[in-house]
Design a protein around this motif. Sequence first.
Motif, mmCIF file in Angstrom:
data_model
loop_
_atom_site.group_PDB
_atom_site.id
_atom_site.type_symbol
_atom_site.label_atom_id
_atom_site.label_comp_id
_atom_site.label_asym_id
_atom_site.label_seq_id
_atom_site.Cartn_x
_atom_site.Cartn_y
_atom_site.Cartn_z
ATOM 1 N N ASN A 1 46.342 48.161 52.035
ATOM 2 C CA ASN A 1 45.319 47.606 53.026
ATOM 3 C C ASN A 1 43.141 47.644 52.705
ATOM 4 O O ASN A 1 42.502 47.792 53.548
ATOM 5 N N ARG A 2 43.376 47.761 51.284
ATOM 6 C CA ARG A 2 42.130 47.443 50.204
ATOM 7 C C ARG A 2 42.334 46.625 49.171
ATOM 8 O O ARG A 2 43.425 46.306 49.031
ATOM 9 N N SER A 3 41.257 46.309 48.666
ATOM 10 C CA SER A 3 41.495 45.547 47.246
ATOM 11 C C SER A 3 41.637 46.568 46.197
ATOM 12 O O SER A 3 41.594 47.511 46.254
ATOM 13 N N LEU A 4 42.275 45.908 45.090
ATOM 14 C CA LEU A 4 43.073 46.890 44.302
ATOM 15 C C LEU A 4 41.961 45.855 42.863
ATOM 16 O O LEU A 4 41.785 44.587 42.811
ATOM 17 N N THR A 5 42.181 46.676 41.071
ATOM 18 C CA THR A 5 41.814 45.896 40.748
ATOM 19 C C THR A 5 43.106 45.632 39.917
ATOM 20 O O THR A 5 44.286 46.308 40.343
ATOM 21 N N MET B 1 49.629 41.906 52.164
ATOM 22 C CA MET B 1 50.294 42.283 50.678
ATOM 23 C C MET B 1 49.693 41.542 49.377
ATOM 24 O O MET B 1 49.113 39.674 49.711
ATOM 25 N N ILE B 2 49.326 41.669 48.533
ATOM 26 C CA ILE B 2 48.659 41.378 46.957
ATOM 27 C C ILE B 2 50.281 41.221 46.627
ATOM 28 O O ILE B 2 50.844 41.588 45.600
ATOM 29 N N LYS B 3 49.813 39.871 45.709
ATOM 30 C CA LYS B 3 50.967 39.573 44.806
ATOM 31 C C LYS B 3 50.162 39.581 43.248
ATOM 32 O O LYS B 3 49.565 38.912 43.094
ATOM 33 N N VAL B 4 50.960 40.414 42.708
ATOM 34 C CA VAL B 4 50.715 39.873 40.933
ATOM 35 C C VAL B 4 51.724 39.777 39.787
ATOM 36 O O VAL B 4 52.488 38.865 39.502
ATOM 37 N N MET B 5 50.555 38.340 39.835
ATOM 38 C CA MET B 5 50.996 37.209 38.948
ATOM 39 C C MET B 5 50.344 37.071 37.733
ATOM 40 O O MET B 5 49.209 37.471 37.320
ATOM 41 N N TYR B 6 51.605 37.258 36.186
ATOM 42 C CA TYR B 6 51.175 36.489 35.159
ATOM 43 C C TYR B 6 50.925 35.072 34.730
ATOM 44 O O TYR B 6 52.715 34.351 34.518
ATOM 45 N N LYS B 7 50.135 34.255 35.216
ATOM 46 C CA LYS B 7 50.206 33.185 34.843
ATOM 47 C C LYS B 7 50.763 32.106 35.872
ATOM 48 O O LYS B 7 50.364 32.626 36.895
ATOM 49 N N ASP B 8 51.789 31.435 36.205
ATOM 50 C CA ASP B 8 52.211 31.470 37.145
ATOM 51 C C ASP B 8 54.254 32.657 37.497
ATOM 52 O O ASP B 8 54.719 32.162 38.342
ATOM 53 N N ILE B 9 54.245 33.666 37.503
ATOM 54 C CA ILE B 9 54.986 34.260 36.995
ATOM 55 C C ILE B 9 54.967 35.692 37.598
ATOM 56 O O ILE B 9 53.636 35.947 37.990
ATOM 57 N N LEU B 10 55.673 35.739 38.771
ATOM 58 C CA LEU B 10 55.539 36.939 39.984
ATOM 59 C C LEU B 10 55.592 38.389 39.344
ATOM 60 O O LEU B 10 56.915 37.894 38.467
#
Length: 54
Positions: free
Chosen positions: A17-21, A1-10
């Motif tokens: 199952n792969r790397s993402l930009t 699981m990858i969390k997309v964060m903006y500063k400290d905001i989820l």
Amino acid sequence: MIKVMYKDILVGEVVTNRSLTVDEALELINFNEEKFITDNGFDDIDYNDFRLVY
């Protein structure tokens, strides 16, 4: 699981199952920039402040 964060905001989470930009992750979570800015009281956002947490 990858969390997309903006500063400290989820912003969202992606299961993959792969790397993402950051751009790919934002597209997968259907990121709405205008709604995010309004919801968080920002005037603007800096895309350099987004990060992915694996």
